[in-house]
Design a protein around this motif. Structure first.
Motif, PDB file in Angstrom:
ATOM      1  N   UNK A  53       0.844  -1.196   0.000  1.00 46.02           N
ATOM      2  CA  UNK A  53       0.000   0.000   0.000  1.00 46.02           C
ATOM      3  C   UNK A  53       0.876   1.241   0.000  1.00 46.02           C
ATOM      4  N   UNK A  54       0.332   2.322  -0.539  1.00 44.79           N
ATOM      5  CA  UNK A  54       0.955   3.639  -0.437  1.00 44.79           C
ATOM      6  C   UNK A  54       0.544   4.264   0.884  1.00 44.79           C
ATOM      7  N   UNK A  55       0.185   5.531   0.867  1.00 41.48           N
ATOM      8  CA  UNK A  55      -0.252   6.204   2.088  1.00 41.48           C
ATOM      9  C   UNK A  55      -1.629   5.701   2.506  1.00 41.48           C
ATOM     10  N   UNK A  56      -1.723   5.266   3.753  1.00 39.02           N
ATOM     11  CA  UNK A  56      -2.975   4.738   4.297  1.00 39.02           C
ATOM     12  C   UNK A  56      -3.168   5.342   5.690  1.00 39.02           C
ATOM     13  N   UNK A  57      -4.393   5.686   6.007  1.00 37.62           N
ATOM     14  CA  UNK A  57      -4.664   6.251   7.333  1.00 37.62           C
ATOM     15  C   UNK A  57      -4.303   5.240   8.419  1.00 37.62           C
ATOM     16  N   UNK A  58      -4.066   5.749   9.589  1.00 41.64           N
ATOM     17  CA  UNK A  58      -3.711   4.912  10.732  1.00 41.64           C
ATOM     18  C   UNK A  58      -4.840   3.912  11.012  1.00 41.64           C
ATOM     19  N   UNK A  59      -6.085   4.367  10.964  1.00 34.03           N
ATOM     20  CA  UNK A  59      -7.234   3.491  11.242  1.00 34.03           C
ATOM     21  C   UNK A  59      -7.322   2.350  10.232  1.00 34.03           C
ATOM     22  N   UNK A  60      -7.113   2.649   8.946  1.00 38.70           N
ATOM     23  CA  UNK A  60      -7.191   1.592   7.928  1.00 38.70           C
ATOM     24  C   UNK A  60      -5.992   0.654   8.005  1.00 38.70           C
ATOM     25  N   UNK A  61      -4.814   1.195   8.305  1.00 41.77           N
ATOM     26  CA  UNK A  61      -3.629   0.345   8.489  1.00 41.77           C
ATOM     27  C   UNK A  61      -3.881  -0.630   9.623  1.00 41.77           C
ATOM     28  N   UNK A  62      -4.410  -0.119  10.724  1.00 44.91           N
ATOM     29  CA  UNK A  62      -4.731  -0.960  11.871  1.00 44.91           C
ATOM     30  C   UNK A  62      -5.756  -2.032  11.495  1.00 44.91           C
ATOM     31  N   UNK A  63      -6.791  -1.663  10.744  1.00 43.42           N
ATOM     32  CA  UNK A  63      -7.829  -2.623  10.341  1.00 43.42           C
ATOM     33  C   UNK A  63      -7.255  -3.725   9.455  1.00 43.42           C
ATOM     34  N   UNK A  64      -6.367  -3.368   8.531  1.00 39.61           N
ATOM     35  CA  UNK A  64      -5.726  -4.361   7.661  1.00 39.61           C
ATOM     36  C   UNK A  64      -4.931  -5.350   8.509  1.00 39.61           C
ATOM     37  N   UNK A  65      -4.099  -4.819   9.409  1.00 38.11           N
ATOM     38  CA  UNK A  65      -3.251  -5.680  10.238  1.00 38.11           C
ATOM     39  C   UNK A  65      -4.072  -6.563  11.180  1.00 38.11           C
ATOM     40  N   UNK A  66      -5.124  -6.016  11.758  1.00 38.00           N
ATOM     41  CA  UNK A  66      -5.975  -6.804  12.657  1.00 38.00           C
ATOM     42  C   UNK A  66      -6.705  -7.915  11.910  1.00 38.00           C
ATOM     43  N   UNK A  67      -7.127  -7.657  10.678  1.00 35.23           N
ATOM     44  CA  UNK A  67      -7.817  -8.681   9.896  1.00 35.23           C
ATOM     45  C   UNK A  67      -6.910  -9.873   9.605  1.00 35.23           C
ATOM     46  N   UNK A  68      -5.604  -9.619   9.516  1.00 40.19           N
ATOM     47  CA  UNK A  68      -4.643 -10.672   9.196  1.00 40.19           C
ATOM     48  C   UNK A  68      -3.928 -11.205  10.429  1.00 40.19           C
ATOM     49  N   UNK A  69      -4.420 -10.856  11.599  1.00 42.21           N
ATOM     50  CA  UNK A  69      -3.777 -11.241  12.852  1.00 42.21           C
ATOM     51  C   UNK A  69      -3.955 -12.711  13.228  1.00 42.21           C
ATOM     52  N   UNK A  70      -5.103 -13.339  12.940  1.00 39.96           N
ATOM     53  CA  UNK A  70      -5.243 -14.753  13.311  1.00 39.96           C
ATOM     54  C   UNK A  70      -4.157 -15.616  12.656  1.00 39.96           C
ATOM     55  N   UNK A  71      -3.876 -16.759  13.262  1.00 42.87           N
ATOM     56  CA  UNK A  71      -2.870 -17.665  12.707  1.00 42.87           C
ATOM     57  C   UNK A  71      -3.214 -18.033  11.264  1.00 42.87           C
ATOM     58  N   UNK A  72      -4.503 -18.261  10.980  1.00 43.14           N
ATOM     59  CA  UNK A  72      -4.982 -18.556   9.635  1.00 43.14           C
ATOM     60  C   UNK A  72      -6.278 -17.794   9.411  1.00 43.14           C
ATOM     61  N   UNK A  73      -6.536 -17.380   8.177  1.00 42.10           N
ATOM     62  CA  UNK A  73      -7.762 -16.661   7.836  1.00 42.10           C
ATOM     63  C   UNK A  73      -8.091 -16.939   6.379  1.00 42.10           C
ATOM     64  N   UNK A  74      -9.352 -16.718   6.021  1.00 42.73           N
ATOM     65  CA  UNK A  74      -9.781 -16.906   4.641  1.00 42.73           C
ATOM     66  C   UNK A  74      -9.623 -15.617   3.850  1.00 42.73           C
ATOM     67  N   UNK A  75      -9.127 -15.753   2.642  1.00 42.92           N
ATOM     68  CA  UNK A  75      -8.948 -14.614   1.740  1.00 42.92           C
ATOM     69  C   UNK A  75      -9.671 -14.929   0.438  1.00 42.92           C
ATOM     70  N   UNK A  76     -10.511 -14.009  -0.013  1.00 41.02           N
ATOM     71  CA  UNK A  76     -11.176 -14.110  -1.307  1.00 41.02           C
ATOM     72  C   UNK A  76     -10.484 -13.131  -2.235  1.00 41.02           C
TER      73      UNK A  76
END
Length: 119
Positions: A53-76
Motif C-alpha cells: 500500500x501507499x499512504x494509508x490512514x492509521x485506522x485503515x492500516x490498523x484494520x488491515x493488520x488486525x484482519x490478518x492477525x489470526x494464525x490462519x484466515x480466509x482470503x477471497x
C-alpha cells in the motif's frame, strides 16, 4: 476487484497485488540424477499473495493488520490460474509498515507490505 478477509471487504485496496502459483516438491524424493535428469515429486500447488500500500490512514492500516492477525484466515481474491474469484486459507508473514508521516492531526502509514501464503 474484490478482496475479502474472512468474508469482509479489505479496509483499503492495495496499490500492488501479485499472485504467485507455487509448486511444492517433496525434498527427499525430488532429486537430479548424475546425468542431470530431474525426478520430481510435486506434492501440492499453493498460492502466495504479495500486497503493498501507499499512504494509508492509521485506522485503515490498523484494520488491515488486525484482519490478518489470526494464525490462519480466509482470503477471497481473483486467482489468475482459476480464472475466477476463489477463497483459500492463508497465513501472513512479516508485515512491515515502513514510514509514519503526520498530515495535520492525522498520522498516515506508507509502505505497508504483506505476504500471504496458502495453508
Amino acid at each position: 476487484m474484490q478482496l475479502k478477509i474472512n468474508g469482509l471487504p479489505i479496509a483499503e485496496y492495495p496499490s500492488q497485488f501479485t499472485v504467485t502459483t507455487l509448486d511444492l516438491d517433496d525434498a527427499e524424493s525430488s532429486v537430479r540424477t548424475a546425468d542431470g535428469h530431474l525426478n520430481r515429486d510435486r506434492i501440492a500447488i499453493k498460492r502466495q499473495i504479495e500486497m503493498s500500500w501507499g499512504l494509508v490512514t492509521w485506522a485503515k492500516t490498523s484494520a488491515i493488520l488486525k484482519a490478518m492477525e489470526p494464525a490462519f484466515f480466509e482470503m477471497t481474491y481473483p486467482d489468475p490460474r482459476a480464472g475466477d474469484y476463489v477463497t483459500k486459507t492463508f497465513y501472513a508473514g512479516n508485515k512491515p509498515a515502513l514510514v509514519a508521516v503526520a498530515k495535520g492531526s492525522e498520522i498516515l502509514w506508507s509502505g505497508l507490505k504483506v505476504t500471504l501464503t496458502e495453508q
